[in-house]
Scaffold this motif. Sequence first.
Motif, mmCIF file in Angstrom:
data_model
loop_
_atom_site.group_PDB
_atom_site.id
_atom_site.type_symbol
_atom_site.label_atom_id
_atom_site.label_comp_id
_atom_site.label_asym_id
_atom_site.label_seq_id
_atom_site.Cartn_x
_atom_site.Cartn_y
_atom_site.Cartn_z
ATOM 1 N N ASN A 4 6.237 17.845 -1.898
ATOM 2 C CA ASN A 4 7.924 17.445 -0.709
ATOM 3 C C ASN A 4 8.327 16.560 -0.149
ATOM 4 O O ASN A 4 8.868 15.697 -0.605
ATOM 5 C CB ASN A 4 8.072 18.987 0.104
ATOM 6 C CG ASN A 4 8.758 20.566 -0.829
ATOM 7 O OD1 ASN A 4 9.022 20.146 -2.072
ATOM 8 N ND2 ASN A 4 8.325 21.645 0.163
ATOM 9 N N ARG A 5 6.783 16.497 0.823
ATOM 10 C CA ARG A 5 6.822 14.913 2.008
ATOM 11 C C ARG A 5 6.375 14.078 0.466
ATOM 12 O O ARG A 5 7.663 12.648 0.889
ATOM 13 C CB ARG A 5 6.365 15.477 2.209
ATOM 14 C CG ARG A 5 6.513 15.918 3.830
ATOM 15 C CD ARG A 5 4.840 16.114 5.077
ATOM 16 N NE ARG A 5 4.630 14.707 5.343
ATOM 17 C CZ ARG A 5 3.334 14.454 5.978
ATOM 18 N NH1 ARG A 5 2.756 15.273 6.460
ATOM 19 N NH2 ARG A 5 3.044 13.508 6.229
ATOM 20 N N ARG A 8 9.907 13.249 -1.086
ATOM 21 C CA ARG A 8 11.096 13.114 -0.107
ATOM 22 C C ARG A 8 10.163 11.198 0.318
ATOM 23 O O ARG A 8 11.815 10.993 0.225
ATOM 24 C CB ARG A 8 11.736 13.876 1.198
ATOM 25 C CG ARG A 8 12.032 15.218 0.957
ATOM 26 C CD ARG A 8 11.833 15.132 2.425
ATOM 27 N NE ARG A 8 11.064 15.176 3.228
ATOM 28 C CZ ARG A 8 10.188 16.096 3.333
ATOM 29 N NH1 ARG A 8 10.364 17.958 2.422
ATOM 30 N NH2 ARG A 8 9.231 16.651 4.624
#
Length: 599
Positions: A4-5, A8
Amino acid sequence: MVQNRTCRLLLVNRDLLITLLTPLLLSPIPIVYKTALSKCLYILLLMLVYLLLESLPLAIVGLLPAVAFPLLGIMDAATLGKAYFSDQLLFIIGVLIISSAVERTDLHKRVVLRSLLLFGSNPYGLLLGTFIISGFLSMWLPNVAMMSMMLPIGQALGAELDRQMEEKNTDMEELGTVGEKGEIIANQAVADDLKNVVIVEDSKKQEKERLTESNRKKPIITSYLLLSMGYGNTIGGSATLIGTIVPIVANAQLSRIYGPDSVIEFDAWIQFGLPLQLACLTLAYIWLVFLMWISLRKQRRNKAGRSQDEDDTKQSGGGDDKVKQYVRSEYAKLGGMKWSEVVTIFLMSTYVLLLFFADLQFMKGWKSLFPKGYTSNTCITCGIAILLFIIPYDKPNCRTPRSTKKHGTILEWRYVSNKLPWELVLIIGGYFALAEGIRDSGISSTLEGYFEENVGDQEPWVILLILTVTLAIATELMSNVPVVIITFPIIASLASATSVNPLYYIVSSVFAVNLTFMLPISAPPIMILYTSGSVTVLDMLKAGWMMNIMTILLLNVFINTYGYVIFDFDTMPAWAIKDTTTMASPLTNITNESSTLLG
């Protein structure tokens, strides 16, 4: 969590990654082949990627040839400078200055509001009115300015009509509820269980409330009213040479490729464009009326719970008064006709007449009074623009002024400089330079050879149909100005390879890139609709797919029938014959090398 990081991080730096990685990924093209063609193709693909993915502002993308062409040896700096600033670019700036005078005096708003009073407050009547008004005014003013001005008016009128329709449907719900209650009372004597009836009634009411709330979120009349404005401005803008930038850019490309004699004059363009515009507007009106009728009928059925055979457009007298009252109140705010408006009307009328009578097909125009090649539409455009900075805004008088305050003119530079889209200079100039590179690097000559071998024996009307459909699809994905500039050298090669009058393909291409309606990026008026938030992409797709099909088919019919009367496609012009002896031969020393790149 780590994924997820990472996602993003990639999304945040998306534009930077595209800007840096694209040149690296495409770098094998100029490194391996080392020809002028491969270098120009590299810049072409790079600009297309940046344009499609919007990783850089359009104006900055237009600066890429200014950096890359001299460094890669494609074009010298002096030739590059001429590509960035030309006679036609000055013509565009002059047209925009003149249109800003109409905006500053609110002349276009006066015409729109006065015209709307003639069409009443019936939704279908207003739909017809917005088509006619936007289609006519966008012939003489940039369609972006027209759409920006008409948008708030359309939103206000649409909101009022939607509110009236909501009230009308609510009244019908109440009538239906009263009838149902009467039946319940009549049957109370024989009912075994009143509680079941109450439960059913409550469920019906909840369902009606849910449907009412759902339909309130869908302002149907507003959506179609705004779509009619967007479509009218898009269609009307292509009917003349000054309604949108694309015809001006097309003339600039014609002049660059074939010489100044190839430029299409104002009278020839409007003789072909006006009938096509009227036909397209008629089909568009019929299509939107059908869609709006279906949507309103569906809404009424959902709200009333039963089929309604009444006319969807029947409004109460009070509702009519409210719509007309809004238009009248907005018109009253303008006051009486001002001196500046009268002068602007006179100058605009004079300007259009000078454009029309510049060089007529059936008689000599005013250009014949001057040496050939010394005058152009740019001269009169800039002349009218200068007058707008000289003539006072208020009516002059001979009385002694009470103060020494300087009188303002119809246009002031501070106002104009804020209105003009200066990024157009870089965008159009950059793609003009790219088009020059496509022609001079040998891409045009290579493509001409390819067309001769593969499509030279095809019927022109078949090629035209494929070409117009392809351009319409391409314009749905990127701005129409880059599309028409980049493809013109290729279209010129196609015309030479098939021995067809270049205007047959070029005129068709200009209209094809203008008549697109499905996505926001397809045309500036459609983009303004989308950014307003009043029309969704789904609304555009629902109405636009059929619009694209109808207008492209109609364009092909007009070109292959009426177009032969106006442009004489059967005859090869002298400027095209002269060019075909030279156009296929630039940089012939690299043509053989470039053939390995294309196949």
